[in-house]
Structure formats: structure tokens, C-alpha cells
Design a protein around this motif. Sequence first.
Motif, mmCIF file in Angstrom:
data_model
loop_
_atom_site.group_PDB
_atom_site.id
_atom_site.type_symbol
_atom_site.label_atom_id
_atom_site.label_comp_id
_atom_site.label_asym_id
_atom_site.label_seq_id
_atom_site.Cartn_x
_atom_site.Cartn_y
_atom_site.Cartn_z
ATOM 1 N N SER A 90 0.834 -1.216 0.000
ATOM 2 C CA SER A 90 0.000 0.000 0.000
ATOM 3 C C SER A 90 0.864 1.259 0.000
ATOM 4 O O SER A 90 0.604 2.209 -0.753
ATOM 5 C CB SER A 90 -0.929 0.010 1.221
ATOM 6 N N GLU A 91 1.900 1.267 0.859
ATOM 7 C CA GLU A 91 2.781 2.438 0.965
ATOM 8 C C GLU A 91 3.516 2.695 -0.345
ATOM 9 O O GLU A 91 3.616 3.824 -0.824
ATOM 10 C CB GLU A 91 3.808 2.233 2.097
ATOM 11 N N LEU A 92 4.047 1.628 -0.936
ATOM 12 C CA LEU A 92 4.817 1.772 -2.180
ATOM 13 C C LEU A 92 3.917 2.171 -3.347
ATOM 14 O O LEU A 92 4.319 2.972 -4.197
ATOM 15 C CB LEU A 92 5.557 0.469 -2.488
ATOM 16 N N THR A 93 2.703 1.620 -3.390
ATOM 17 C CA THR A 93 1.751 1.993 -4.447
ATOM 18 C C THR A 93 1.391 3.470 -4.334
ATOM 19 O O THR A 93 1.254 4.173 -5.348
ATOM 20 C CB THR A 93 0.479 1.125 -4.362
ATOM 21 N N LYS A 94 1.238 3.961 -3.095
ATOM 22 C CA LYS A 94 0.935 5.392 -2.870
ATOM 23 C C LYS A 94 2.082 6.263 -3.394
ATOM 24 O O LYS A 94 1.858 7.288 -4.037
ATOM 25 C CB LYS A 94 0.713 5.632 -1.371
ATOM 26 N N ILE A 95 3.350 5.838 -3.115
ATOM 27 C CA ILE A 95 4.512 6.592 -3.607
ATOM 28 C C ILE A 95 4.513 6.621 -5.135
ATOM 29 O O ILE A 95 4.755 7.671 -5.749
ATOM 30 C CB ILE A 95 5.828 5.969 -3.077
ATOM 31 N N GLU A 96 4.233 5.469 -5.749
ATOM 32 C CA GLU A 96 4.191 5.391 -7.220
ATOM 33 C C GLU A 96 3.152 6.359 -7.783
ATOM 34 O O GLU A 96 3.438 7.107 -8.722
ATOM 35 C CB GLU A 96 3.856 3.967 -7.666
ATOM 36 N N ASN A 97 1.950 6.355 -7.211
ATOM 37 C CA ASN A 97 0.865 7.223 -7.714
ATOM 38 C C ASN A 97 1.185 8.697 -7.521
ATOM 39 O O ASN A 97 0.916 9.526 -8.399
ATOM 40 C CB ASN A 97 -0.459 6.872 -7.022
ATOM 41 N N ASP A 98 1.782 9.037 -6.367
ATOM 42 C CA ASP A 98 2.177 10.438 -6.103
ATOM 43 C C ASP A 98 3.215 10.903 -7.120
ATOM 44 O O ASP A 98 3.138 12.026 -7.636
ATOM 45 C CB ASP A 98 2.757 10.579 -4.689
ATOM 46 N N CYS A 99 4.188 10.037 -7.402
ATOM 47 C CA CYS A 99 5.236 10.377 -8.379
ATOM 48 C C CYS A 99 4.637 10.621 -9.762
ATOM 49 O O CYS A 99 5.014 11.571 -10.452
ATOM 50 C CB CYS A 99 6.277 9.257 -8.473
ATOM 51 N N LYS A 100 3.692 9.763 -10.163
ATOM 52 C CA LYS A 100 3.073 9.892 -11.490
ATOM 53 C C LYS A 100 2.295 11.208 -11.615
ATOM 54 O O LYS A 100 2.345 11.874 -12.653
ATOM 55 C CB LYS A 100 2.141 8.701 -11.750
ATOM 56 N N LEU A 101 1.584 11.612 -10.536
ATOM 57 C CA LEU A 101 0.828 12.864 -10.564
ATOM 58 C C LEU A 101 1.768 14.067 -10.672
ATOM 59 O O LEU A 101 1.531 14.992 -11.464
ATOM 60 C CB LEU A 101 -0.025 12.988 -9.290
ATOM 61 N N LYS A 102 2.838 14.055 -9.891
ATOM 62 C CA LYS A 102 3.801 15.168 -9.921
ATOM 63 C C LYS A 102 4.526 15.230 -11.261
ATOM 64 O O LYS A 102 4.807 16.315 -11.790
ATOM 65 C CB LYS A 102 4.807 15.020 -8.776
ATOM 66 N N LEU A 103 4.840 14.054 -11.816
ATOM 67 C CA LEU A 103 5.514 14.016 -13.124
ATOM 68 C C LEU A 103 4.613 14.588 -14.218
ATOM 69 O O LEU A 103 5.069 15.330 -15.091
ATOM 70 C CB LEU A 103 5.904 12.577 -13.478
ATOM 71 N N ALA A 104 3.326 14.236 -14.163
ATOM 72 C CA ALA A 104 2.370 14.745 -15.159
ATOM 73 C C ALA A 104 2.320 16.270 -15.119
ATOM 74 O O ALA A 104 2.267 16.939 -16.166
ATOM 75 C CB ALA A 104 0.985 14.151 -14.910
ATOM 76 N N ASP A 105 2.381 16.847 -13.910
ATOM 77 C CA ASP A 105 2.345 18.298 -13.737
ATOM 78 C C ASP A 105 3.613 18.949 -14.309
ATOM 79 O O ASP A 105 3.548 19.950 -15.025
ATOM 80 C CB ASP A 105 2.216 18.615 -12.240
ATOM 81 N N ILE A 106 4.795 18.340 -14.021
ATOM 82 C CA ILE A 106 6.079 18.873 -14.514
ATOM 83 C C ILE A 106 6.136 18.803 -16.035
ATOM 84 O O ILE A 106 6.550 19.758 -16.706
ATOM 85 C CB ILE A 106 7.264 18.090 -13.900
ATOM 86 N N ILE A 258 11.500 10.483 -11.452
ATOM 87 C CA ILE A 258 11.613 9.260 -12.273
ATOM 88 C C ILE A 258 12.367 8.189 -11.507
ATOM 89 O O ILE A 258 11.959 7.018 -11.466
ATOM 90 C CB ILE A 258 12.322 9.566 -13.615
ATOM 91 N N LEU A 259 13.469 8.574 -10.869
ATOM 92 C CA LEU A 259 14.267 7.613 -10.095
ATOM 93 C C LEU A 259 13.474 7.065 -8.903
ATOM 94 O O LEU A 259 13.524 5.875 -8.595
ATOM 95 C CB LEU A 259 15.565 8.262 -9.612
ATOM 96 N N MET A 260 12.723 7.965 -8.240
ATOM 97 C CA MET A 260 11.918 7.526 -7.087
ATOM 98 C C MET A 260 10.816 6.566 -7.536
ATOM 99 O O MET A 260 10.561 5.541 -6.888
ATOM 100 C CB MET A 260 11.307 8.743 -6.394
ATOM 101 N N LEU A 261 10.182 6.879 -8.660
ATOM 102 C CA LEU A 261 9.124 6.017 -9.198
ATOM 103 C C LEU A 261 9.682 4.644 -9.565
ATOM 104 O O LEU A 261 9.084 3.612 -9.242
ATOM 105 C CB LEU A 261 8.497 6.672 -10.433
ATOM 106 N N ARG A 262 10.829 4.635 -10.238
ATOM 107 C CA ARG A 262 11.450 3.361 -10.630
ATOM 108 C C ARG A 262 11.802 2.519 -9.412
ATOM 109 O O ARG A 262 11.589 1.309 -9.390
ATOM 110 C CB ARG A 262 12.720 3.629 -11.447
ATOM 111 N N LYS A 263 12.347 3.185 -8.381
ATOM 112 C CA LYS A 263 12.759 2.439 -7.186
ATOM 113 C C LYS A 263 11.551 1.844 -6.470
ATOM 114 O O LYS A 263 11.561 0.673 -6.079
ATOM 115 C CB LYS A 263 13.537 3.354 -6.241
ATOM 116 N N ALA A 264 10.511 2.660 -6.313
ATOM 117 C CA ALA A 264 9.290 2.173 -5.640
ATOM 118 C C ALA A 264 8.662 1.019 -6.422
ATOM 119 O O ALA A 264 8.248 0.012 -5.844
ATOM 120 C CB ALA A 264 8.298 3.317 -5.475
#
Length: 426
Positions: A90-106, A258-264
Motif C-alpha cells: 500500500s505504501e509503495l503503491t501510494k509513492i508510485e501514484n504520487d510520483c506519477k501525478l507530480k511528473l504529469a504536472d512537470i 523518475i528515479l523515485m518512481l522506478r525504485k518504488a
Amino acid sequence: RKGKVTNYYWPKNLDKGAEGYALIDFETLFKYAAYDAVYTRMLFDVFAKKIQQQGLSKSMKLRHRIGKLLMRCEQRGFLMDTEINKNFESELTKIENDCKLKLADIVYKLDPENKDFNPNSSDQLALLLYGTPDVIPEIDMDSLLEQTPRGWRESDYFTLWKDVSKFQNEIFYKNEDEVVEAIKNGSFDYTQTAQELEKQFLKHFKNRFASVRIQEHKVYVRGEYQPKAFTKMGKSSCASAVLTSLLEQKPSDLVSLILMLRKASKINSTFVKSIRAKIDKNNILHGRFNTIGTQTGRISSSQPNCQNFPSFIRGQLRARPGYKLLEWDLSQAEIRAVAAYSGDKDLIDALNSEDIHRRIASLVYNKPESEISKEERRFAKTVVFGVIYGMSAYKLALSINVTVEEAEAFMKKFFDRFPGLKKWLD
């Protein structure tokens, strides 16, 4: 188990690589296994003699003893705490989703037209990081090698490569900023530059080459970064090691996310979700331990890798009731081995230090251990392990984020300080 096409399904939870056996008829498998057994016995007879001749009998007995112990560890297995495992997911999936939202904004801020950015697409990421490549003319080395005399040594080819590179990068393209500016404002004329490059090259090397071919060379001047490595297909690499190196060179939220998303994603798929799928009905995980299979001779683990969990998720596996988990390691085994084999006195002396890598850095930089910085210690550690396993100057440069020339200079410095090791490696 019955299947649709072959009439059989491979049993559940077994190695997917073995599923192909279900497609082979029994008679063929029977013959294959019989030949396999016969040839294995024949090889045993050959290698048993070699083991005895080379005085490795004791080593092999120890290896077999360890193998039997590891088999017992596999059969006993680890107890999994499924609740902790699901919390990690659950924690790692949340990190993945947060990263994807922030990446979309950037990405939207960088390119409003890019509405379907896929963070897993290396091509899309390369376009954002490096921009669209332009081309400039460069010397085709193959056209020169065709004109070299027979009997040339490797050092002769290396000298030629250095001479040509020096001419091209320091004499012809001497002002890189002007070239970049010309490309950006559209005033760079490829054809005219190619003709001038050929003319100046033949004039500069008039006694050595009668002709030269010119080829296109990709340059990246429109992106945030210059690519540091390329794939086998010639595309600019977006491998994690390359991105980490870029991030050290220049901070970027895009690269960091990107690195954080890949690691998670990697941790979640390799060490969390897939592991839960491998436990038996008693929540026991039976991983494999291998005494062979690594180039370095270390024990490895697979299906899953039970000895390489990231530290913060190790709590999901524990010893079965009545047993304990033990962790043990050999201190700097490779350095001790090459010191013994090479007989290099300074390297042997360094083994008696409290901090081997600090001592080696002290010898290479020729200053007291107390003055060695963390960066210098890290450089020395990377180099000593790198040279043991044949790391090139290019790979070292990528690892410690310096130029290839700086990496070559440091390796020379290192070998000058440990000539016994250099002689033995050669």
C-alpha cells in the motif's frame, strides 16, 4: 494438469522458464534426461582428476557441506508476515501514484502538448531530458583504419584515435559554444562544414592518409542535459545509473521523481507483491540459495533473492519459531585475495588498517588518512573493486561522475602506487 493446447499445464508456482518442457513429448524428455545424466557422470570423472591435481579437494568438500546446509535452509524457509507485506504494498503503491501525478504536472509545464507522457517510455523521457538531436560532421575512423599498415599494435591504434580526436575537438571544433549557438539559431551548414572538415583533415595528416570519409554525428544541444551513454541501438540512455549521474551533475525534479518512481516500482514488484505469490499454504517462503552462479564466487539467492532485501522491508520475513536468522560476511574478501595473489606489499599493509579504503586513498593521494575526504575515499573504493573485476575508465567515469580523462588519470595514479597489483593483473 490439463491445458487447452498441450493437454498439460505446468504445475503452479514453478519456474516459468521450465514451462517449455510441457510442450515436449515424454520420449524425447526421457532421452534428453538420460544423456544429461551420462554426460554429467563423464564430466565428473574428468573434473575429479583436475580437482585432485590442483589441490582443490578440501575446497570442494567445504562447498558440498555448505551446499547441504543451504538445502536445509531452503526446505525450512522463511515465515512471512502477510499483514506487514500488504502494508508495504500500500505504501509503495501510494509513492508510485504520487510520483506519477507530480511528473504529469512537470511534463505539462515543460510541454503543454504532451498529454500522454509515459514515465516508463525511455524515448519520451530522452526527448524531455536531451531534446531532439542535431547532426554535425565527424571523421569516420573506419576509413582511416583501412589505410593503416599491417602489424600495427593496439597502442598504435590508440595513439591514432587520440590524434584524430585532438584534431577534431581541439583544432577544428575548437569553440564548442559557437557551434552550439549556430545549431540553435539555424545558421549551421552541415554540407559546408563537412567539406571544410575533410579539407583541413587531409592537410593536417597529409603524410599519413590519402582520403577520409565523413559521417554524421548526433549532438544534443536543445535539452536540459547532454546524454552520458547510449544503448546498443544508438539511442541516448535513460538507465537509472545514467540518471543518477545526471542528477549529481545538475538537480532536477523530473529526474528525481523518475528515479523515485522506478525504485518504488522495482521494490514493490520484486520484493513485495511477487514474494507474497510465492508463499505456501503455511505462509512459508522457500527461496533458493546457490553456491555457484555468480562471477565473483559469492553465494547468491533466487526465486526470490532472499539475501538482498532493501533494509526497510526486511521485517516481512522472519525465522520460523525456534530458529534465528544469522547474517555473516567476509571483510574485504576480494582485496585480501588479490593482495595475497599479487604480493603487493603496500596493498598487504593496507589490510591491517582500521579503514582499508581510507588507507588506500591515503597512499594514492599521498596525504595523511586524517585529511582524506569522504569523496576521495569513495573514489578509491570504487577504483579498487573496479580494477579487480576489469572495469574500464569509461565505466569508472560513469560511476564516480568524472570525465573519462579524469578516470584514466586516477587509474594511472592508483596503479603507480600499487605496481605489484598492476603486474599481477596484467
